[in-house]
Design an enzyme around this catalytic site. Structure first.
Site, mmCIF file in Angstrom:
data_model
loop_
_atom_site.group_PDB
_atom_site.id
_atom_site.type_symbol
_atom_site.label_atom_id
_atom_site.label_comp_id
_atom_site.label_asym_id
_atom_site.label_seq_id
_atom_site.Cartn_x
_atom_site.Cartn_y
_atom_site.Cartn_z
ATOM 1 N N LEU A 268 45.951 20.959 80.524
ATOM 2 C CA LEU A 268 46.867 19.820 80.597
ATOM 3 C C LEU A 268 48.287 20.322 80.852
ATOM 4 O O LEU A 268 48.839 21.060 80.031
ATOM 5 C CB LEU A 268 46.837 19.031 79.277
ATOM 6 C CG LEU A 268 45.448 18.662 78.732
ATOM 7 C CD1 LEU A 268 45.561 18.183 77.301
ATOM 8 C CD2 LEU A 268 44.790 17.627 79.618
ATOM 9 N N HIS A 269 48.877 19.895 81.978
ATOM 10 C CA HIS A 269 50.257 20.328 82.224
ATOM 11 C C HIS A 269 51.014 19.439 83.209
ATOM 12 O O HIS A 269 52.208 19.610 83.396
ATOM 13 C CB HIS A 269 50.287 21.766 82.744
ATOM 14 C CG HIS A 269 49.800 21.899 84.167
ATOM 15 N ND1 HIS A 269 48.473 21.947 84.495
ATOM 16 C CD2 HIS A 269 50.480 21.978 85.335
ATOM 17 C CE1 HIS A 269 48.344 22.063 85.799
ATOM 18 N NE2 HIS A 269 49.543 22.075 86.344
ATOM 19 N N ARG A 270 50.360 18.484 83.871
ATOM 20 C CA ARG A 270 51.031 17.691 84.905
ATOM 21 C C ARG A 270 52.179 16.868 84.318
ATOM 22 O O ARG A 270 52.041 16.270 83.241
ATOM 23 C CB ARG A 270 50.038 16.738 85.572
ATOM 24 C CG ARG A 270 49.011 17.421 86.448
ATOM 25 C CD ARG A 270 49.540 17.702 87.816
ATOM 26 N NE ARG A 270 48.608 18.538 88.570
ATOM 27 C CZ ARG A 270 48.847 18.993 89.789
ATOM 28 N NH1 ARG A 270 49.983 18.696 90.383
ATOM 29 N NH2 ARG A 270 47.982 19.737 90.402
ATOM 30 N N PRO A 271 53.314 16.803 85.027
ATOM 31 C CA PRO A 271 54.446 16.024 84.517
ATOM 32 C C PRO A 271 54.074 14.591 84.154
ATOM 33 O O PRO A 271 54.525 14.060 83.133
ATOM 34 C CB PRO A 271 55.444 16.066 85.681
ATOM 35 C CG PRO A 271 55.136 17.335 86.399
ATOM 36 C CD PRO A 271 53.640 17.508 86.280
ATOM 37 N N ASP B 237 43.961 18.297 84.438
ATOM 38 C CA ASP B 237 44.820 17.644 85.425
ATOM 39 C C ASP B 237 45.249 18.632 86.492
ATOM 40 O O ASP B 237 46.169 18.386 87.261
ATOM 41 C CB ASP B 237 46.028 16.964 84.764
ATOM 42 C CG ASP B 237 46.866 17.912 83.920
ATOM 43 O OD1 ASP B 237 46.670 19.140 84.015
ATOM 44 O OD2 ASP B 237 47.733 17.424 83.171
#
Length: 381
Positions: free
Chosen positions: A207-210, A282
Site C-alpha cells: 500500500l503506497h498510492r497517494p 495498489d
C-alpha cells in the site's frame, strides 16, 4: 577500425525501475555496448534500492544523486538539476528511462532540453486518470522519447491515438517478467514465511498510492478494509516508507493477525508473493508479477494502466468497501490460474529484444518496427 559505440545511460529511481532495467543491461552487455547506470536515489534506503541491485546483479551506478523523498515539485526540481549535471558530464549517445516515476519524467525533460536522444521502456501504458501523477509522467515521457518500447499490445493503440510516429515504437514484451522468470529458481516461500513467523496460509499487502494513503479519511477506510481481511486470513504488509506515518495513524500496526514489516528485497518479496493465498495491492508491477505467478490479486484502485493483468491474468480492481467480500471469494476459490496463455511476449526474452533495437539504433541502422514486434498492427487514427 571498428567505430566506437556511444555510451548508453540508464536512469533508475525506484525499485520497479531496477527490475525492468536488469534484463536490458544484461542484453546490452552481451552486445558489448558501453553503458552505465545513474541511480537518482528516489528510493534511497538499502531495503528500497541497494538490495535490489544485489538481487538483480546490476552493476554499481556511475552516480547516485541521493534526492530522497519530497513533494513532487521539490523532488523533480532536484532531479532536474542533478541529472543535467550527470548528462553533461558523461555525454551519452542515448539515455534509457523506465516506467513512470518522477526520475523518468525529469530525465526525459533534461534530455529533451539538451538534445540527447532517449528511449522509454514500458511506453504506452495508460490509466486515463490524470489525477495519478504517474499518468502525467507517462504521457509526457512518451511524447518526448525517440524510441518507445511497449510491453503489451494495447499500448500500441494508445500511442497511435496520441499521434506518436509508428517508426519509433517497438512491441517487445515485459522485461519485468524476464527478471521474474530468472528469479524463479531462487524463490523460497517457505524459508521467508518461517523467518517472518507466518502461517502456511497468509495474504500479502502493498500500500503506497497517494490516492489511498495521503488523505486521512482514505487511509482510515483502507486500513479498516485490510483489518477486515485479516480476520479471514493473516496479512503481512511490507510497508513502503511513503505513507507509513499516515497508515500507522489510521491504525495499520502489527497485531495478532496483521504484521507490518519493513520493505523486503526483490527475492524475498517475490518468495513471499509466490507462497501467498492472496495479494492486496495498489502497485502496478505487483499486478504483473501475480499474473505471472498465478496468485489471486485484488488491486485497490479505480483503474489500472495494466488491463492485460485482468484479461489475461488473475487481477481484479476493487474499492476498499468491496475488498473484504472480494478477498473472501478469492480465498474460497483457491489458487488461481491465468485465463489461457500469458500475455504476448511474456517469454523472458524482452531484455535481449530491447538491447538489439538499441544497438541497431546506435549503429544508425534503419529500423522497422515489424522486425522486432509481433504481427500486431500499429495504426494511426
Amino acid at each position: 577500425m571498428r567505430e566506437r559505440v556511444p555510451l548508453v545511460l540508464h536512469v533508475l529511481g525506484a525499485r520497479p525501475n531496477f527490475v525492468k532495467a536488469a534484463p536490458v543491461v544484461r542484453g546490452l552487455a552481451e552486445l558489448d555496448v558501453p553503458q552505465g547506470i545513474i541511480h537518482t536515489g528516489q528510493h534511497y534506503d538499502a531495503l528500497m534500492s541497494d538490495v535490489f541491485f544485489a538481487d538483480l546483479g546490476l552493476p554499481e551506478p556511475l552516480a547516485n544523486l541521493g534526492v530522497g523523498s519530497d513533494s513532487h515539485a521539490r523532488q523533480t526540481a532536484a532531479l532536474l538539476t542533478g541529472l543535467e549535471e550527470v548528462v553533461l558530464e558523461h555525454d551519452p549517445g542515448l539515455v534509457v528511462v523506465y516506467g513512470d516515476v518522477n526520475s523518468t519524467l525529469a530525465a526525459i525533460l533534461v534530455c529533451a532540453k539538451l538534445g540527447v536522444p532517449t528511449a522509454h521502456v514500458e511506453a504506452g501504458l495508460r490509466s486515463f486518470d490524470r489525477g495519478m501523477p504517474e499518468e502525467v509522467n507517462r504521457v509526457v515521457t512518451d511524447s518526448l522519447a525517440d524510441l518507445l518500447f511497449a510491453t503489451s499490445p494495447e499500448a500500441l493503440s494508445h500511442l497511435a491515438r496520441e499521434g506518436v510516429d509508428p517508426a519509433k515504437v517497438h512491441l517487445v514484451g515485459n522485461p519485468m517478467i524476464d527478471s521474474l522468470k530468472a528469479a524463479l529458481p531462487r524463490l523460497d516461500a517457505k524459508a521467508v514465511r518461517h523467518r517472518l513467523g507466518l502461517p502456511e496460509h497468509y495474504a500479502v499487502g502493498t500500500l503506497h498510492r497517494p490516492a489511498n494513503v495521503d488523505a486521512a479519511d482514505s487511509a482510515r477506510e483502507l486500513v479498516a478494509a485490510v483489518a477486515e481481511v485479516s480476520r479471514r486470513v493473516p496479512v503481512v504488509v511490507p510497508l513502503h516508507p511513503r505513507g507509513r506515518e499516515r497508515l500507522a495513524a489510521a491504525g495499520l500496526v502489527t497485531g495478532e493477525r496483521l504484521s507490518v514489516i519493513d520493505p523486503l528485497g526483490y527475492i524475498d518479496f517475490l518468495s513471499l508473493v509466490r507462497g501467498a493465498a492472496l495479494v492486496v495491492t495498489d502497485s502496478g508491477g505487483v499486478q504483473e508479477e501475480t499474473t505471472m505467478l498465478g496468485v489471486p490479486c485484488l488491486t485497490l484502485r479505480a483503474n489500472t494502466e495494466r488491463p492485460i493483468t485482468i484479461t489475461h491474468g488473475t487481477n481484479r480492481l476493487v474499492t476498499p468497501a468491496q475488498l473484504p467480500a472480494a478477498a473472501e471469494k478469492a480465498l474460497a476459490d483457491g489458487a488461481a490460474t491465468p485465463s489461457g496463455d500469458l500475455p504476448p511476449l511474456w517469454d523472458g526474452a524482452s531484455g535481449p529484444r530491447i538491447a538489439r533495437v538499441l544497438a541497431a539504433w546506435l549503429r544508425g541502422d534503419n529500423l522497422s518496427p515489424a522486425a522486432y514486434t509481433l504481427s500486431v498492427p500499429y495504426q494511426n487514427g
